[in-house]
Design an enzyme around this catalytic site. Sequence first.
Site, short mmCIF file in Angstrom:
data_model
loop_
_atom_site.label_atom_id
_atom_site.label_comp_id
_atom_site.label_asym_id
_atom_site.label_seq_id
_atom_site.Cartn_x
_atom_site.Cartn_y
_atom_site.Cartn_z
N CYS A 14 -1.95 5.05 -4.72
CA CYS A 14 -3.39 5.18 -4.92
C CYS A 14 -3.90 3.83 -5.42
O CYS A 14 -3.11 2.91 -5.63
CB CYS A 14 -3.76 6.34 -5.84
SG CYS A 14 -3.26 6.19 -7.55
N CYS A 88 -6.37 5.01 -1.01
CA CYS A 88 -6.33 3.55 -1.09
C CYS A 88 -6.92 2.89 0.14
O CYS A 88 -7.03 1.67 0.21
CB CYS A 88 -4.91 3.04 -1.36
SG CYS A 88 -3.72 3.36 -0.06
N CYS A 92 -3.70 -0.08 2.08
CA CYS A 92 -2.31 0.36 2.23
C CYS A 92 -1.74 -0.16 3.55
O CYS A 92 -2.27 0.16 4.61
CB CYS A 92 -2.24 1.88 2.22
SG CYS A 92 -2.70 2.60 0.65
#
Length: 143
Positions: A14, A88, A92
Amino acid sequence: MSTPSSVPTVLFVCVHNAGRSQMAAGFLRALAGDAVEVRSAGSMPADRINPTAVEVMAEVGVDLTAEQPKVLTVDAVQASDVVITMGCGDACPIFPGKRYEDWELDDPAGLDAPAVRPIRDEIRRRVVGLLSALGVTPGERAD
């Protein structure tokens, strides 16, 4: 270090690695024991774990007090069999051949314990489902 043929490696990601990903990692460690290698990281890690997340996890017997937010690295993603993202976005990295899931969960940042408990409980439910998908029987802890 584990290899894909030994135990699966799961990475929870996250933004701040202070709430959702830490709770998920805590549940997976508690429920899977040595059957899964657990990692968590954030695209922009916070200075410390959300104290409310620590509080509500302690209520169910999972201790996060020793955990620290960690920065997400390409190496961590490459070394993981399963990558679970939690808000995220484009931060990511994605690599072909990895199993990815995006868990849409409310961010516990700034919320009080009564508001974080349902998020915690949903994370636990999803972790149990992940264990089932990985063929791992959950242990007795973290009820």
